[in-house]
Design a protein around this motif. Structure first.
Motif, PDB file in Angstrom:
ATOM      1  N   PRO A   1     -11.230 -22.027   8.852  1.00 21.67           N
ATOM      2  CA  PRO A   1     -11.516 -20.599   8.982  1.00 21.67           C
ATOM      3  C   PRO A   1     -12.035 -20.037   7.667  1.00 21.67           C
ATOM      4  O   PRO A   1     -11.876 -20.655   6.613  1.00 21.67           O
TER       5      PRO A   1
ATOM      6  N   THR B   1     -12.788 -19.151  12.960  1.00 23.90           N
ATOM      7  CA  THR B   1     -12.362 -17.752  12.940  1.00 23.90           C
ATOM      8  C   THR B   1     -12.635 -17.154  11.566  1.00 23.90           C
ATOM      9  O   THR B   1     -12.820 -17.877  10.583  1.00 23.90           O
ATOM     10  N   THR B   2     -12.649 -15.825  11.517  1.00 27.02           N
ATOM     11  CA  THR B   2     -12.992 -15.098  10.296  1.00 27.02           C
ATOM     12  C   THR B   2     -11.952 -14.014  10.044  1.00 27.02           C
ATOM     13  O   THR B   2     -11.535 -13.317  10.977  1.00 27.02           O
TER      14      THR B   2
ATOM     15  N   GLY C   1      -3.959 -18.372  15.291  1.00 27.49           N
ATOM     16  CA  GLY C   1      -4.824 -17.300  14.815  1.00 27.49           C
ATOM     17  C   GLY C   1      -4.793 -16.072  15.677  1.00 27.49           C
ATOM     18  O   GLY C   1      -5.429 -15.061  15.373  1.00 27.49           O
TER      19      GLY C   1
END
Length: 215
Positions: free
Chosen positions: A26, A100-101, A214
């Motif tokens: 990520p 993911t961010t 997440g």
């Protein structure tokens, strides 16, 4: 933490970047406070950066325009949001498989970070420390698209806790996201004597989210 130079809307942006633990790691971008309060090396920004690095994220922090070696002049948030978007583009270009961010910001940077997540649906988590809810308009969070944590200080002399609580109450009415809120006892705006408590909250929240994939 290698120094990097990014191309921003007004020229060069100075940053520090730590690659992730693998190609699908990520990514996280950390945003500095108002230039009058510090740079990308502010202790709170640096501590958040290190928390993400420790957990294997590809992690970037950088100086807004006109700060340090970044070109341009302060633009009261409009240009700084463009800087953040350009920096995130750079981060994603080097991590195209990131799953993911996240975005994290302190004070003015928290305001910019919340605007960034409204524009970038790939941002799935945020850390907002001492968001200046009394100084800037947060009504753009309608609705807030991502879950995250907001942390403020009980003795914040810059942003009254009541202003942060009002923002939290508004966000908590929304469906499909969860807003965590923690107020650190005795802490001022800069958490000068409560850094351990602050980062304990941040680390615990990150670990909880990551343990849930997440989500």
């Amino acid at each position: 933490m290698p120094e990097v130079i990014l191309t921003g809307p007004e020229g060069r942006l100075e940053g520090r970047y730590q690659p992730g633990a693998g190609p699908r790691a990520p990514v996280a971008i950390l945003l500095q406070p108002h230039p009058a309060q510090g740079t990308m090396n502010h202790p709170i920004v640096l501590a958040m950066y290190q928390s993400f690095v420790k957990r294997g994220f590809a992690t970037l922090r950088f100086n807004f325009r006109g700060v340090g070696r970044s070109q341009g002049v302060f633009d009261n948030g409009i240009g700084e949001l463009s800087d953040a978007a350009s920096a995130l583009d750079w981060l994603q270009q080097f991590n195209p498989e990131a799953h993911t961010t996240w975005v994290g910001g302190f004070s003015f940077g928290a305001w910019i970070g919340m605007q960034l997540l409204m524009r970038r649906p790939e941002i799935k988590g945020f850390i907002s420390i001492a968001p200046p809810a009394n100084m800037y308009d947060f009504t753009f969070l309608a609705p807030c698209p991502s879950s995250g944590i907001i942390v403020d200080g009980e003795a914040d002399e810059v942003v009254p806790p009541s202003a942060v609580q009002k923002l939290v109450d508004k966000l908590k009415t929304q469906r499909h996201i969860t807003i965590h809120h923690s107020t650190i006892p005795g802490a001022n705006h800069f958490f000068q004597n409560e850094m351990d408590l602050l980062m304990g909250e941040v680390d615990a929240y990150l670990d909880m989210r990551l343990a849930n994939g997440g989500r």
